[in-house]
Design a protein around this motif. Structure first.
Motif, PDB file in Angstrom:
ATOM      1  N   PHE A   1       0.239  -1.378  -0.233  1.00  0.00           N
ATOM      2  CA  PHE A   1      -0.153   0.272  -0.071  1.00  0.00           C
ATOM      3  C   PHE A   1       0.827   1.242   0.086  1.00  0.00           C
TER       4      PHE A   1
ATOM      5  N   TYR B   1      -2.312   3.263   4.428  1.00  0.00           N
ATOM      6  CA  TYR B   1      -2.976   1.691   4.707  1.00  0.00           C
ATOM      7  C   TYR B   1      -3.984   1.448   5.049  1.00  0.00           C
TER       8      TYR B   1
ATOM      9  N   GLN C   1      -6.710   3.263   1.661  1.00  0.00           N
ATOM     10  CA  GLN C   1      -7.014   1.717   0.983  1.00  0.00           C
ATOM     11  C   GLN C   1      -7.624   0.744   1.632  1.00  0.00           C
ATOM     12  N   ARG C   2      -7.055   0.223   2.851  1.00  0.00           N
ATOM     13  CA  ARG C   2      -7.629  -1.269   2.876  1.00  0.00           C
ATOM     14  C   ARG C   2      -8.999  -0.863   3.223  1.00  0.00           C
TER      15      ARG C   2
ATOM     16  N   GLU D   1     -11.366   0.775   1.466  1.00  0.00           N
ATOM     17  CA  GLU D   1     -11.410   0.759  -0.411  1.00  0.00           C
ATOM     18  C   GLU D   1     -11.759  -0.437  -1.018  1.00  0.00           C
ATOM     19  N   ARG D   2     -10.987  -1.232  -0.655  1.00  0.00           N
ATOM     20  CA  ARG D   2     -10.224  -2.672  -0.836  1.00  0.00           C
ATOM     21  C   ARG D   2     -11.005  -3.561  -0.071  1.00  0.00           C
TER      22      ARG D   2
ATOM     23  N   ARG E   1      -7.627  14.029  -1.256  1.00  0.00           N
ATOM     24  CA  ARG E   1      -7.451  12.683  -1.094  1.00  0.00           C
ATOM     25  C   ARG E   1      -8.766  12.330   0.533  1.00  0.00           C
TER      26      ARG E   1
END
Length: 625
Positions: free
Chosen positions: A204, A211, A214-215, A217-218, A254
């Protein structure tokens, strides 16, 4: 950036499972990588394989010729009879190491308060850790591989280490690999994060907060598979964005994206409901410390031959309120444990008084595992089931009853582990079980003394989630800055035997401690000028001030702020252009590959420009502090 080391098709097995299966990754100049994951998933094993300390069962690790790798493992091993000075600088003559600015800075930052000739065997765990770090950091390394470097360190030492690692190499040089559960440290130092899970390593961009974003979003894309994990990560992200330590270090667009993700996530704690429930359970009076002090006899004697009293705390006045959530800071030996003892009733004041409410029931999560001693041979399910048949989680309309098994599952225990004897649990599992035993006993004042030991980041988040719905008075002592700021609403510090409120939190505490250090150094300088030696300083290397960096003049500051605003506007515009162009792809003739390719080239160019602007945004942000 130049390649330093890499791994190809790594395979690793232990007797009970496959840890890694065909893992390929690389480390380049300028990388600052944090490694996270659940306990037992292979973080330390990965680090040791990359550092050449452990051989994989398959695949290979390659290192660029001439690359030097410095390793800090979790065991601080020293030769028998080793002294602090020899452990740090070895047999190097004093003129050599004393003339090296880095060595002087490391000594001052980590072991400046230790006697140079003191035997390492006699030091505490935290002091030994600092010596081990100093021994490593005085060397010249292209790559540093650090396994839990913040273990046993206090917040000051952790802050110093983060600052040192950020300054250690010029931009684009050197590489750092660090395994740690300290989330503040990850965010402060790392620019990339590797998550170790399910026999793979997933990269990431950014530190811990990025992180988490992004996690989320995953996880949103795989909500049916990891719903529980997703909700916990989103809740943590909400605190990261709304709380004082919001540290995503990303441009405005962001941050806007993060705010959209958490728009439907409530505040981490319903303070009004928790306060109301705490008053119902405790009444209006909890524990009142009024002019309380504690002094113990000292081995030294006064002029009349009587033992001198060593004062630990004095004139402490603190009226704990129902539902209060407070973090306590202080150096080792400052009196934190004594203060906790006054609250719990295990220490009696030698001056002043301590008054407790009639309904107060205090429980303490200690650094030891005393609560588990009598249950070592019993299965986890039996231990939990003996106490209560249910546990209420949440408040108001969101309250729900959980069985002991459900509560254990929430804290990361699998169904198979419920039948495991307590003695066979890992350190992190024992720590979680210890907390559950205490909560099931229904205290209304909870003291947590270094509760984060042996827990990975996911389990820390689970513990925080559980504490969010606990309706009582909470007192926390922890060197884990992230955890402390996350679960408490205010912080106090023990400074010079007195308890002091910190409206500015941990940052204010570090400033106050730095001011204390400067005052002590001035006193030492004055003593040297008078021809004497300040007490307790004999045999220590001289403390060295760290150079200040990124100090801008008024004109430079205004220019940087102006450029930062301009960069943000350009990024927002380009981001909108890229989104519009991607939407327009659907309206084109999908059989016209030349046209589609030309449009993708344009979109890629826009995104490359955004990436370059983002790098500039980060540079300007660092300059502006």
């Amino acid at each position: 950036m130049a390649h330093l080391l890499g791994a190809e098709a790594l395979h690793l097995e232990v007797p009970t499972k496959v840890v890694f299966d065909s893992v390929t990754l690389g480390v380049a100049e300028g990388d600052r990588i944090g490694i996270v994951g659940r306990n037992g998933d292979g973080k330390s094993s990965l680090l040791m394989m990359l550092a050449g300390r452990r051989e994989p069962d398959g695949g290979q690790v390659t290192v660029r010729g001439g690359t030097t790798i410095g390793v800090l493992d979790q065991a601080d091993v020293f030769d028998e009879g080793e002294t602090v000075g020899h452990a740090v600088v070895g047999d190097r003559p004093e003129y050599e190491w004393a003339g090296d600015p880095r060595t002087r800075d490391v000594i001052a930052g980590l072991v400046g308060d230790l006697a140079w000739d003191a035997p390492v065997d006699a030091l505490s765990g935290g002091q030994r850790r600092r010596v081990a770090l100093a021994r490593l950091l005085v060397g010249e390394w292209d790559v540093l591989a650090l396994d839990e470097p913040t273990n046993h360190l206090d917040v000051e030492a952790i802050a110093w280490l983060a600052d040192h690692l950020k300054r250690r190499w010029p931009a684009g040089q050197g590489a750092l690999l660090v395994v740690t559960h300290d989330r503040w440290f990850l965010d402060e130092v790392c620019t990339d994060t590797w998550e170790v899970h399910d026999r793979i390593v997933e990269p990431f961009e950014g530190g811990y907060a990025a992180y988490i974003l992004q996690r989320v979003e995953r996880d949103r894309q795989a909500a049916a598979i990891e719903q529980k994990r997703q909700n916990l990560a989103r809740k943590e992200l909400a605190w990261l964005r709304r709380g004082a330590p919001a540290r995503t270090s990303k441009p405005k667009f962001r941050i806007d994206a993060a705010n959209q993700l958490i728009a439907d996530v409530p505040e981490v704690r319903d303070k009004v409901t928790l306060q109301s429930m705490a008053v119902q359970r405790l009444g209006k009076e909890v524990v009142n410390l009024v002019d309380a002090g504690v002094a113990y006899p000292s081995p030294e004697t006064a002029g009349n031959g009587e033992p001198e009293a060593k004062t630990i705390l004095e004139d402490v006045t603190w009226l704990l309120a129902p539902g209060e959530r407070t973090g306590i800071l202080g150096v080792n030996g400052a009196g934190k444990s004594t203060l906790l003892g006054l609250i719990a009733g295990t220490v009696e004041p030698t001056s002043g008084r301590v008054k407790r409410g009639k309904t107060v029931k205090v429980a303490t999560l200690t650094q030891r595992l005393d609560e588990l001693e009598e249950h070592l041979n019993e299965p986890v399910r039996v231990v939990i089931g003996r106490l209560r048949t249910s546990f209420t989680v949440g408040t108001g309309s969101k309250a729900q009853e959980l069985t002991p098994g459900q509560l254990l599952e929430r804290m990361g225990f699998t169904s198979a582990q419920l039948s495991t004897p307590v003695k066979d649990l890992s350190g992190g599992q024992k720590r979680r079980l210890q907390l559950l035993l205490i909560l099931l006993d229904q205290p209304n004042v909870l003291i947590l003394d270094e509760p984060t030991n042996d827990l990975d980041t996911d389990m820390l988040a689970a513990m925080e989630d559980l504490l969010d719905s606990w309706p009582g008075t909470l007192i926390v002592v922890s060197h884990d800055r992230y955890f402390l700021e996350r679960v408490t609403d205010q912080q106090y510090a023990i400074l010079d035997r007195h308890l002091r409120h910190l409206p500015g939190g941990v940052d204010e505490y570090l400033k106050l401690r730095a001011a204390e250090d400067r005052a002590r150094e001035r006193a030492q300088d004055g003593a040297r000028e008078r021809g004497g030696t300040a007490p307790g300083t004999a045999g220590r290397p001289e403390k060295v001030d760290r150079p200040r960096t990124n100090v801008l003049s008024g004109a430079e500051l205004r220019a940087a702020e102006k450029e930062l605003a301009s960069v943000e506007r350009k990024m927002e515009r380009l981001q909108a252009d890229a989104a519009k162009a991607r939407t327009g792809l659907a309206e084109l003739d999908q059989s016209d590959y030349a046209l589609l390719n030309a449009e993708m080239v344009k979109i890629t160019a826009i995104e490359d420009e955004v990436a370059a602007l983002e790098d500039r945004w980060l540079e300007l942000s660092e300059q502006l502090g």
